[in-house]
Scaffold this active site. Sequence first.
Site, PDB file in Angstrom:
ATOM      1  N   GLU A 169       0.822  -1.222   0.000  1.00  0.00           N
ATOM      2  CA  GLU A 169       0.000   0.000   0.000  1.00  0.00           C
ATOM      3  C   GLU A 169       0.852   1.266   0.000  1.00  0.00           C
ATOM      4  O   GLU A 169       0.532   2.242  -0.673  1.00  0.00           O
ATOM      5  CB  GLU A 169      -0.909  -0.016   1.238  1.00  0.00           C
ATOM      6  CG  GLU A 169      -1.843   1.176   1.354  1.00  0.00           C
ATOM      7  CD  GLU A 169      -2.992   1.144   0.359  1.00  0.00           C
ATOM      8  OE1 GLU A 169      -3.639   2.180   0.188  1.00  0.00           O
ATOM      9  OE2 GLU A 169      -3.226   0.090  -0.265  1.00  0.00           O
ATOM     10  N   ASP A 170       1.953   1.264   0.753  1.00  0.00           N
ATOM     11  CA  ASP A 170       2.689   2.511   1.000  1.00  0.00           C
ATOM     12  C   ASP A 170       4.070   2.577   0.360  1.00  0.00           C
ATOM     13  O   ASP A 170       4.785   3.559   0.548  1.00  0.00           O
ATOM     14  CB  ASP A 170       2.838   2.724   2.519  1.00  0.00           C
ATOM     15  CG  ASP A 170       1.500   2.927   3.202  1.00  0.00           C
ATOM     16  OD1 ASP A 170       0.549   3.374   2.528  1.00  0.00           O
ATOM     17  OD2 ASP A 170       1.389   2.623   4.402  1.00  0.00           O
TER      18      ASP A 170
END
Length: 363
Positions: A169-170
């Site tokens: 996600e990051d």
Amino acid sequence: MAITPAAPGNSGKAAPSIPEGTSFEPISTDAGIELEAALPPVAPLESLRPGVPIRNAATPRDAALEIAPDEPEIAQSSADHLPGSSAAVVDELDAKFAQLLHEVHENRPGDDLDIIRQAWAFCLQQHEGQKRASGEPYVVHPLEVALVLAELKMDSTAIAAGLLHDAVEDTDVTTVEIEKRFGEQVAHIVEGVTKLDRIKFANREDQQAENIRKMLLAMVTDVRVVIIKLADRLHNMRTLEHLPAEKRQKIARETLDIFAPLAHRLGMGKLRGELEDLAFRYTDPFAYEQLATQVEAMRGEGEHFLEGIVKELEDKLREHKIAGRVEWRIKRLYSIQQKLSDQKIPVDQVYDLLAVRVICKTV
């Protein structure tokens, strides 16, 4: 003085110990936290996902798993990946990671610790330079999530996935790369958590219904996806004060509506109780502070009374040669508040404010 909800397993006062030479088990305390059973060591419900072979979650990674040649070294210190962090911060992170390994080994001696070491090294590398809203290194969050999972006695596969749960996600990492380095199970779990994180909702009613549906779907393929999401939410709630007030309210409300009931459904009473108390602090701060002050005023006398009851029950168990243990708790704040609201009574009329449990092998 307000009561700050304690981390699971650390609240309350220890009951008297049992003398050596008897078969009577040591006493453990609950102090407002419900009992919680460890999950089975095998990959849960994995057979419902076609194409994924079942194996014991405690075994090492698949022998045929390809390890990328540039896999990061498992360093003794995280300092190389924490630029600008003080020596104290680095030392604290290293100590917490050592604690994580120790706890996993104590809980599950047959588990593969190397996959956790490698996941931590990869986590440090991928999140290098990232900060949380508090200003601390971002890697604090996945490490704390992993510690929650270790306390829940989760297997090394789940803990490695917990360390990596924000990587897709990051950062620029892909699920394919996660699978190449850590195996199909870890990649599947990380992918499941990532999908839950990406859910968007038009309104609160849709949010509640869809969250529950998506999480239940995740449980069908691997319940560890949901447990990591709950651990993630727990640490975010513990550090919620660093976010703007409006966002705190939204997250706290969602926690009460979605995540705490889900933890309850999974039988995770300790986690559910802390989620509820943390959310209560932000959804109704005035009621929280008022109730916390009232309960704190009664705590000393209540604990003294409970210790006397515990001792008497221990003596009876010994006298009748019954193997078992005695636990006690003081009711959690959110649970008290619910009873006050439902029954329209003052705190001194909550008759289950104090409770004792005697747990035996047979009745």
